[in-house]
Scaffold this motif. Sequence first.
Motif, mmCIF file in Angstrom:
data_model
loop_
_atom_site.group_PDB
_atom_site.id
_atom_site.type_symbol
_atom_site.label_atom_id
_atom_site.label_comp_id
_atom_site.label_asym_id
_atom_site.label_seq_id
_atom_site.Cartn_x
_atom_site.Cartn_y
_atom_site.Cartn_z
ATOM 1 N N THR A 139 -28.967 -26.200 3.351
ATOM 2 C CA THR A 139 -30.072 -25.442 2.754
ATOM 3 C C THR A 139 -30.340 -24.167 3.547
ATOM 4 N N TYR A 169 -35.336 -22.141 -5.378
ATOM 5 C CA TYR A 169 -34.315 -23.151 -5.647
ATOM 6 C C TYR A 169 -33.111 -22.818 -4.774
ATOM 7 N N TYR A 170 -32.864 -23.642 -3.754
ATOM 8 C CA TYR A 170 -31.825 -23.368 -2.766
ATOM 9 C C TYR A 170 -30.489 -23.967 -3.187
ATOM 10 N N GLU A 173 -25.877 -25.325 -6.569
ATOM 11 C CA GLU A 173 -25.968 -26.585 -7.304
ATOM 12 C C GLU A 173 -27.365 -26.816 -7.885
ATOM 13 N N SER A 174 -28.367 -26.099 -7.395
ATOM 14 C CA SER A 174 -29.731 -26.248 -7.920
ATOM 15 C C SER A 174 -29.918 -25.517 -9.253
ATOM 16 N N GLU A 177 -30.163 -27.878 -12.200
ATOM 17 C CA GLU A 177 -31.494 -28.507 -12.183
ATOM 18 C C GLU A 177 -32.544 -27.533 -12.714
#
Length: 193
Positions: A139, A169-170, A173-174, A177
């Motif tokens: 992160t 949103y870090y 891959e986020s 989501e």
Amino acid sequence: MILYNQIEYNGYQINIFYDDNADSPRETYDNLGTLYTAHRYYRPEKELEDHFDIDNVFEGDTDNFRESFLKEYVALPVYLYEHGGITVSTSPFSCPWDSGLFGIIAVSLDTVREEYGWKYITANRRKKIESYLQNEIKTLDDYYTGEVFGYRITTKDNKDNELESGWGYYGIESVKELETECRHIIDRLNKAA
């Protein structure tokens, strides 16, 4: 703001941007580990030498923690590569000139026992905590490399009419989501209409 992606969904526009005003995750999140750095410019948390004698932490090179240290801590080495920007990892980088030991991320076994209510730290539990520490460094790397995102939802026909937004949103891959969350918000907006 730099646009990363634009998605049309049920009459709305989801605009995903790079979050260029993101806060360091070491400052804004509750982190299990503490980052102890040995770098002269980047000091996101604690100075390694102020808390540990390096000879009591590592045995020989910086890839091998001393057994005595690991009886008190779960820890991982943290490496930094700096060349026109910075990136960090718990694995060494291949370039010997622009990279090296950044420090360590560590949590005391007493803190782990207290946090999780564990009496014993088994090998599997240690691996689980190491995984958490690796994710914290991942992160931080997302932050350093600009892989932080945010969104704005607008109506399709009026791009200035912002209905909802969210930031911080870090990691790439986020984004999936984030897209799913935006679709749920739009579904709620359509139900309310």
